[in-house]
Scaffold this active site. Structure first.
Site, PDB file in Angstrom:
ATOM      1  N   GLY A  53      -1.490   2.838   4.348  1.00 48.20           N
ATOM      2  CA  GLY A  53      -2.909   2.607   4.112  1.00 48.20           C
ATOM      3  C   GLY A  53      -3.448   3.489   2.995  1.00 48.20           C
ATOM      4  N   HIS A  54      -2.689   3.571   1.891  1.00 47.22           N
ATOM      5  CA  HIS A  54      -3.119   4.373   0.755  1.00 47.22           C
ATOM      6  C   HIS A  54      -2.332   3.978  -0.488  1.00 47.22           C
ATOM      7  CE1 HIS A  54       0.355   6.683   2.311  1.00 47.22           C
ATOM      8  NE2 HIS A  54       0.585   6.922   1.029  1.00 47.22           N
ATOM      9  N   ALA A  55      -2.744   4.553  -1.616  1.00 46.32           N
ATOM     10  CA  ALA A  55      -2.022   4.424  -2.884  1.00 46.32           C
ATOM     11  C   ALA A  55      -1.931   5.819  -3.491  1.00 46.32           C
ATOM     12  CB  ALA A  55      -2.757   3.481  -3.827  1.00 46.32           C
TER      13      ALA A  55
END
Length: 136
Positions: A53-55
Site C-alpha cells: 500500500g505504498h510507492a
C-alpha cells in the site's frame, strides 16, 4: 517519475540443484539491476490481510516468494497488473514510482525483499492520492 508497470519484470534467478536441497545465490548488479543495501522479509501475515500500500521515490526492489505464494498488485497510476509469485527462484523487480499492494498470502508464506536503499521514511509515498499527484 515515468516508470510504468512495463518496467516491472519477473527475473529468473539461478537455481543450483543439489540432492540435499537447492540454493539460489543473488549478487548485487549481477542477477539483479541494483546494489543491495537492505534485506527484509514478511511472514506470519494473517489470512485476508493486505500489505504494501505504498510507492517509493528512489528505492528499487526485488520481491521473492521465499516460501508459499502471494500476489503483487502493481499500479503506475494508469494501469494495474497483478503478478503471482510462488517460486523461490523468481523475483519481481519493481523500479521507483510504482504503487504496490501485496495480498492473497498462502499459509506460511515468506516474502523476501532485496532493496537498493536503506530505510528512509522520506522515500515512501503512503497515500494513493499523493502518489497520483507525484506521477503527474
Amino acid at each position: 517519475m515515468n516508470a510504468s508497470i512495463y518496467n516491472c519484470n519477473v527475473i529468473e534467478l539461478p537455481k543450483i540443484h543439489n540432492r540435499a536441497g537447492n540454493i539460489t545465490p543473488v549478487s548485487s548488479c549481477v542477477e539483479i539491476p541494483f546494489n543491495i543495501k537492505r534485506v527484509y522479509y514478511l511472514y506470519d501475515v494473517p489470512g485476508g490481510e493486505t500489505r504494501g500500500g505504498h510507492a517509493h521515490k528512489q528505492l528499487e526492489q526485488l520481491i521473492v516468494a521465499a516460501s508459499g505464494s502471494f500476489d503483487v498488485v502493481l499500479d503506475d497510476g494508469v494501469i494495474k497488473k497483478t503478478v503471482t509469485l510462488n517460486r523461490p527462484n523468481y523475483g519481481l523487480y519493481i523500479p521507483p514510482g510504482i504503487w504496490r499492494d501485496l495480498n492473497n498470502f498462502s499459509s506460511g508464506a515468506v516474502l523476501l525483499v532485496l532493496a537498493s536503499e536503506k530505510y528512509t521514511e522520506e522515500d515512501y509515498i503512503r497515500e494513493y492520492e499523493a502518489f497520483l499527484t507525484y506521477k503527474k
